[in-house]
Design a protein around this motif. Sequence first.
Motif, PDB file in Angstrom:
ATOM      1  N   ASN A 112       0.845  -1.183   0.000  1.00 16.50           N
ATOM      2  CA  ASN A 112       0.000   0.000   0.000  1.00 16.50           C
ATOM      3  C   ASN A 112       0.886   1.240   0.000  1.00 16.50           C
ATOM      4  OD1 ASN A 112      -1.655   2.177   0.737  1.00 16.50           O
ATOM      5  ND2 ASN A 112      -2.869   0.949   2.146  1.00 16.50           N
ATOM      6  N   ALA A 113       0.686   2.134  -0.946  1.00 17.08           N
ATOM      7  CA  ALA A 113       1.485   3.358  -1.038  1.00 17.08           C
ATOM      8  C   ALA A 113       1.300   4.246   0.185  1.00 17.08           C
ATOM      9  CB  ALA A 113       1.127   4.132  -2.305  1.00 17.08           C
ATOM     10  N   ASP A 114       0.223   4.053   0.928  1.00 21.01           N
ATOM     11  CA  ASP A 114      -0.055   4.866   2.113  1.00 21.01           C
ATOM     12  C   ASP A 114       0.098   4.087   3.411  1.00 21.01           C
ATOM     13  OD1 ASP A 114      -0.648   7.284   0.728  1.00 21.01           O
ATOM     14  OD2 ASP A 114      -2.604   6.461   0.188  1.00 21.01           O
ATOM     15  N   GLN A 121       2.913   8.046  10.067  1.00 21.60           N
ATOM     16  CA  GLN A 121       3.717   8.555   8.954  1.00 21.60           C
ATOM     17  C   GLN A 121       3.742   7.564   7.802  1.00 21.60           C
ATOM     18  OE1 GLN A 121       7.075   8.700  11.485  1.00 21.60           O
ATOM     19  NE2 GLN A 121       6.818  10.862  12.010  1.00 21.60           N
ATOM     20  N   THR A 122       3.795   8.115   6.591  1.00 18.79           N
ATOM     21  CA  THR A 122       3.861   7.308   5.377  1.00 18.79           C
ATOM     22  C   THR A 122       5.235   7.450   4.741  1.00 18.79           C
ATOM     23  OG1 THR A 122       3.122   9.114   3.949  1.00 18.79           O
ATOM     24  CG2 THR A 122       1.391   7.722   4.947  1.00 18.79           C
ATOM     25  N   ALA A 123       5.508   6.598   3.760  1.00 20.04           N
ATOM     26  CA  ALA A 123       6.767   6.703   3.015  1.00 20.04           C
ATOM     27  C   ALA A 123       6.858   8.046   2.300  1.00 20.04           C
ATOM     28  CB  ALA A 123       6.876   5.545   2.021  1.00 20.04           C
ATOM     29  N   ALA A 124       5.732   8.568   1.825  1.00 21.31           N
ATOM     30  CA  ALA A 124       5.735   9.877   1.166  1.00 21.31           C
ATOM     31  C   ALA A 124       6.166  10.966   2.149  1.00 21.31           C
ATOM     32  CB  ALA A 124       4.358  10.181   0.580  1.00 21.31           C
ATOM     33  N   MET A 125       5.763  10.856   3.391  1.00 18.00           N
ATOM     34  CA  MET A 125       6.184  11.833   4.400  1.00 18.00           C
ATOM     35  C   MET A 125       7.690  11.745   4.630  1.00 18.00           C
ATOM     36  SD  MET A 125       3.073  11.553   7.113  1.00 18.00           S
ATOM     37  CE  MET A 125       1.380  11.800   6.589  1.00 18.00           C
ATOM     38  N   TYR A 126       8.222  10.527   4.667  1.00 14.21           N
ATOM     39  CA  TYR A 126       9.672  10.348   4.789  1.00 14.21           C
ATOM     40  C   TYR A 126      10.379  10.972   3.594  1.00 14.21           C
ATOM     41  CZ  TYR A 126      10.009   7.129   8.779  1.00 14.21           C
ATOM     42  OH  TYR A 126      10.016   6.573  10.027  1.00 14.21           O
ATOM     43  N   ILE A 135      11.697   9.990  -5.247  1.00 17.32           N
ATOM     44  CA  ILE A 135      10.926   8.947  -4.560  1.00 17.32           C
ATOM     45  C   ILE A 135       9.509   9.461  -4.304  1.00 17.32           C
ATOM     46  CG2 ILE A 135      10.745   7.489  -2.507  1.00 17.32           C
ATOM     47  CD1 ILE A 135      13.145   6.820  -4.319  1.00 17.32           C
ATOM     48  N   LEU A 136       9.402  10.708  -3.900  1.00 15.45           N
ATOM     49  CA  LEU A 136       8.089  11.301  -3.659  1.00 15.45           C
ATOM     50  C   LEU A 136       7.243  11.262  -4.931  1.00 15.45           C
ATOM     51  CD1 LEU A 136       6.189  12.671  -1.677  1.00 15.45           C
ATOM     52  CD2 LEU A 136       7.269  14.849  -2.267  1.00 15.45           C
ATOM     53  N   GLN A 137       7.859  11.584  -6.065  1.00 15.09           N
ATOM     54  CA  GLN A 137       7.114  11.551  -7.329  1.00 15.09           C
ATOM     55  C   GLN A 137       6.716  10.118  -7.699  1.00 15.09           C
ATOM     56  OE1 GLN A 137       5.826  14.251  -8.761  1.00 15.09           O
ATOM     57  NE2 GLN A 137       6.738  15.238  -6.978  1.00 15.09           N
ATOM     58  N   ALA A 138       7.589   9.160  -7.426  1.00 17.98           N
ATOM     59  CA  ALA A 138       7.259   7.757  -7.700  1.00 17.98           C
ATOM     60  C   ALA A 138       6.098   7.296  -6.822  1.00 17.98           C
ATOM     61  CB  ALA A 138       8.488   6.877  -7.484  1.00 17.98           C
ATOM     62  N   LEU A 139       6.093   7.714  -5.555  1.00 17.56           N
ATOM     63  CA  LEU A 139       4.987   7.361  -4.659  1.00 17.56           C
ATOM     64  C   LEU A 139       3.693   8.034  -5.109  1.00 17.56           C
ATOM     65  CD1 LEU A 139       6.942   7.479  -1.324  1.00 17.56           C
ATOM     66  CD2 LEU A 139       5.670   5.497  -2.183  1.00 17.56           C
ATOM     67  N   LYS A 140       3.800   9.269  -5.556  1.00 13.80           N
ATOM     68  CA  LYS A 140       2.620   9.971  -6.070  1.00 13.80           C
ATOM     69  C   LYS A 140       2.060   9.230  -7.278  1.00 13.80           C
ATOM     70  CE  LYS A 140       1.149  14.418  -7.962  1.00 13.80           C
ATOM     71  NZ  LYS A 140       1.586  15.761  -8.367  1.00 13.80           N
ATOM     72  N   ALA A 141       2.946   8.803  -8.183  1.00 17.34           N
ATOM     73  CA  ALA A 141       2.507   8.063  -9.374  1.00 17.34           C
ATOM     74  C   ALA A 141       1.858   6.735  -8.994  1.00 17.34           C
ATOM     75  CB  ALA A 141       3.692   7.832 -10.313  1.00 17.34           C
ATOM     76  N   LYS A 142       2.280   6.179  -7.857  1.00 17.38           N
ATOM     77  CA  LYS A 142       1.694   4.919  -7.381  1.00 17.38           C
ATOM     78  C   LYS A 142       0.353   5.152  -6.692  1.00 17.38           C
ATOM     79  CE  LYS A 142       2.793   0.755  -4.817  1.00 17.38           C
ATOM     80  NZ  LYS A 142       3.779  -0.002  -4.071  1.00 17.38           N
ATOM     81  N   GLY A 143       0.000   6.409  -6.450  1.00 13.33           N
ATOM     82  CA  GLY A 143      -1.282   6.716  -5.836  1.00 13.33           C
ATOM     83  C   GLY A 143      -1.216   7.143  -4.389  1.00 13.33           C
ATOM     84  N   ALA A 144      -0.018   7.447  -3.874  1.00 12.79           N
ATOM     85  CA  ALA A 144       0.108   7.872  -2.477  1.00 12.79           C
ATOM     86  C   ALA A 144      -0.694   9.153  -2.238  1.00 12.79           C
ATOM     87  CB  ALA A 144       1.576   8.101  -2.129  1.00 12.79           C
ATOM     88  N   ASP A 145      -1.315   9.220  -1.088  1.00 13.86           N
ATOM     89  CA  ASP A 145      -2.099  10.385  -0.686  1.00 13.86           C
ATOM     90  C   ASP A 145      -1.150  11.444  -0.124  1.00 13.86           C
ATOM     91  OD1 ASP A 145      -3.821  12.270   0.355  1.00 13.86           O
ATOM     92  OD2 ASP A 145      -4.811  10.890   1.757  1.00 13.86           O
TER      93      ASP A 145
END
Length: 170
Positions: A112-114, A121-126, A135-145
């Motif tokens: 789960n991207a979130d 905390q999520t990986a996007a927050m890290y 990495i943030l853009q890759a998580l966004k592309a995966k659907g991270a909130d």
Amino acid sequence: MLGLLVALYTGAASADPRTQLRELFFDAAREGDQPRLATFIEAHYDLNIQDEKGYTGLILAAYHGQQAAVEQLLHAGANPCVQDNHGNTALMGAIFKGELSIAHRLVNADCNADQRNHAGQTAAMYAALFHRQDILQALKAKGADLDAKDDLGNDVQGLAQGQFRPTPSR
């Protein structure tokens, strides 16, 4: 096969063999010792076993920058979504340590991207906190909130700007 590995590694049979095997496995992952990891894989050792801190071999390999060991463990079926005692994943550890090629690989894992740690905390927050934009853009592309907030109200945008709400003092 694993018993021989323990005997060769320790030279003594006084300690609990299961404990010795776990330590051998974690050392192999931490050090990126692929031949030793292959022995564990061939013996169908539990690749998701956790130490007292909740670390798996995959978490240790990712945290210590062992790209080849990460690939080997993932290919053999290690679960990239397992969380340590704080709820952190191998991806979160790789982001924290700046192991970007490993982090990119783990972003593509079937998790789960979130996925959140115990602080929310999520990986996007890290990725935002440690300025890992790719990495943030890759998580966004995966659907991270990217609008999600942790337990203290921190979010990706604020963390990316260096705004961090610390734990309140007691």
